[in-house]
Write a protein that holds these residues in place. Structure first.
Motif, PDB file in Angstrom:
ATOM      1  N   MET A  75       0.822  -1.208   0.000  1.00  0.00           N
ATOM      2  CA  MET A  75       0.000   0.000   0.000  1.00  0.00           C
ATOM      3  C   MET A  75       0.860   1.265   0.000  1.00  0.00           C
ATOM      4  O   MET A  75       0.520   2.261  -0.641  1.00  0.00           O
ATOM      5  CB  MET A  75      -0.925  -0.002   1.212  1.00  0.00           C
ATOM      6  CG  MET A  75      -1.979  -1.094   1.208  1.00  0.00           C
ATOM      7  SD  MET A  75      -2.910  -1.169   2.759  1.00  0.00           S
ATOM      8  CE  MET A  75      -3.801   0.391   2.691  1.00  0.00           C
ATOM      9  N   ALA A  76       1.985   1.199   0.710  1.00  0.00           N
ATOM     10  CA  ALA A  76       2.856   2.371   0.837  1.00  0.00           C
ATOM     11  C   ALA A  76       3.889   2.460  -0.276  1.00  0.00           C
ATOM     12  O   ALA A  76       4.720   3.369  -0.278  1.00  0.00           O
ATOM     13  CB  ALA A  76       3.558   2.341   2.193  1.00  0.00           C
ATOM     14  N   PHE A  77       3.874   1.532  -1.222  1.00  0.00           N
ATOM     15  CA  PHE A  77       4.850   1.501  -2.316  1.00  0.00           C
ATOM     16  C   PHE A  77       6.273   1.299  -1.821  1.00  0.00           C
ATOM     17  O   PHE A  77       7.229   1.741  -2.460  1.00  0.00           O
ATOM     18  CB  PHE A  77       4.799   2.784  -3.150  1.00  0.00           C
ATOM     19  CG  PHE A  77       3.723   2.804  -4.191  1.00  0.00           C
ATOM     20  CD1 PHE A  77       2.766   1.821  -4.243  1.00  0.00           C
ATOM     21  CD2 PHE A  77       3.649   3.822  -5.121  1.00  0.00           C
ATOM     22  CE1 PHE A  77       1.759   1.833  -5.183  1.00  0.00           C
ATOM     23  CE2 PHE A  77       2.649   3.864  -6.084  1.00  0.00           C
ATOM     24  CZ  PHE A  77       1.706   2.859  -6.115  1.00  0.00           C
ATOM     25  N   GLY A  78       6.433   0.634  -0.674  1.00  0.00           N
ATOM     26  CA  GLY A  78       7.783   0.385  -0.199  1.00  0.00           C
ATOM     27  C   GLY A  78       7.853   0.210   1.297  1.00  0.00           C
ATOM     28  O   GLY A  78       6.860   0.343   2.014  1.00  0.00           O
ATOM     29  N   CYS A  79       9.049  -0.066   1.755  1.00  0.00           N
ATOM     30  CA  CYS A  79       9.300  -0.376   3.152  1.00  0.00           C
ATOM     31  C   CYS A  79      10.205   0.679   3.775  1.00  0.00           C
ATOM     32  O   CYS A  79      10.355   1.775   3.244  1.00  0.00           O
ATOM     33  CB  CYS A  79       9.962  -1.751   3.246  1.00  0.00           C
ATOM     34  SG  CYS A  79      11.476  -1.881   2.248  1.00  0.00           S
TER      35      CYS A  79
END
Length: 351
Positions: A304-308
């Protein structure tokens, strides 16, 4: 060597270096925040801040000199959903505390023999794949479509450009302000200044972010067979790596899968060479349930956040994308909630 093969080989090398450095230095956002908020040890968080500063400076240098078009990355989109990015960051940050580390840290610890990390990696990969293409994907896409916004200025440099600054000046000014602030924050801490290992880790990992951009955006540039312009990130690549391990005949190796393999291999080789390898497991079924639940939150939230914490916290921020700052704010808030306050993840009772 064809550009695609070069990108895969470079991804493996970058992963090897990250795995070794990550194991030797303990580089991890969750550990950084825990030390900073709970234990009063600010060295790890300064190392992370230095890595961000180096990543921004080097990546913006590449972009400013026309070597990499960061606009082709997933971070600099004109249309994105602020609520989904932020909420995804919240889920990832809280899940990171439940699992005692992010996806990249799980890969590093797995190479050291930590079997808890094996569960984290597998569950994270499955949850991420469900959010990307599986059962959860339609709901995620519907949320994005219902809340997305189109903006003209999608990064700090373009935002400054609307005030009348030129493109080059806007890029240099935005990067310089953030880089100087982060470097001052890092080296203002006496204990950090006396920690050459942490300083080296911050510099090396920051350069690896720029190295990923250079490899995929410059060395991998091919009009006939282009590769995605990206750098270090771990949610989708871990999911892709698990799928590739099961269905390799129907899939193609890419930079992300090679990086994931490299991180594990780099950590394993370093652990064996330095005598750090030892098997570890869960202390109780409750411990396993908490860890797996956190991994599921990281997988879904990371998509959902497009990354970590690396994919957005370093790679995304290095592009100075506004969406990345929103996602990172969610990650930091979620992790803080897990470390302090009424939602704090309580230590497990020792049997």
């Amino acid at each position: 060597m064809e550009p695609t093969q070069l990108v895969i080989l470079a991804g493996l090398v970058i992963g090897l270096v990250y795995g070794a450095v990550g194991l030797l230095s303990g580089f991890c956002l969750m550990s950084s925040m825990r030390g900073f908020l709970a234990e009063g040890d600010g060295r790890l968080v300064r190392s992370y801040a230095l890595a961000i500063a180096v990543a921004i400076a080097a990546s913006q240098f590449l972009a400013g000199n026309g070597m990499v078009d960061l606009g082709k990355s997933i971070y600099l989109q004109q249309t994105f959903s602020v609520p989904v990015l932020f909420f995804g960051g919240l889920l990832f940050g809280y899940g990171m505390v439940l699992s005692n580390g992010c996806g990249s840290r799980a890969l590093v610890l797995l190479g050291r023999g930590n079997l808890r990390s094996f569960v984290v990696v597998i569950v994270l990969a499955i949850a991420a794949q469900m959010a990307l293409k599986g059962l959860i994907a339609p709901a995620r896409i519907a949320l994005v479509q219902a809340s997305q916004t189109t903006i003209g200025a999608n990064s700090l440099p373009t935002l400054l450009a609307t005030l009348g600054f030129g493109e080059a000046v806007s890029r240099a000014l935005a990067a310089a302000v953030i880089v100087v602030a982060l470097v001052l924050f890092a080296f203002a801490h006496p204990a950090f200044r006396r920690s050459p290992g942490q300083i080296t880790a911050g510099v090396v990992i920051g350069l690896l972010i720029a190295g990923g951009w250079y490899v995929t955006g410059y060395l991998g540039a091919d009009d006939f067979n282009p590769v995605p312009v990206t750098s270090l990130t771990f949610i989708a690549p871990i999911a892709d790596a698990l799928q590739y391990a099961m269905l390799s005949t129907g899939l193609t190796l890419n930079f992300g899968i090679a990086t994931v393999a490299g991180v594990f291999a780099g950590s394993l080789i370093t652990a064996l060479a330095t005598g750090r390898f030892h098997l570890e497991g869960y202390s109780s079924p409750r411990h396993m349930l908490r860890s797996a639940g956190g991994a599921a939150l990281m997988g879904i939230g990371g998509v959902m956040a497009f990354g970590c914490s690396i994919g957005q916290g370093l790679t995304g921020i290095s592009t100075l994308a506004l969406g990345s700052f929103i996602a990172v704010a969610g990650i930091l808030l979620g992790a803080t909630a897990g470390l302090r306050g009424s939602l704090r993840v309580q230590p497990l009772a020792v049997a």
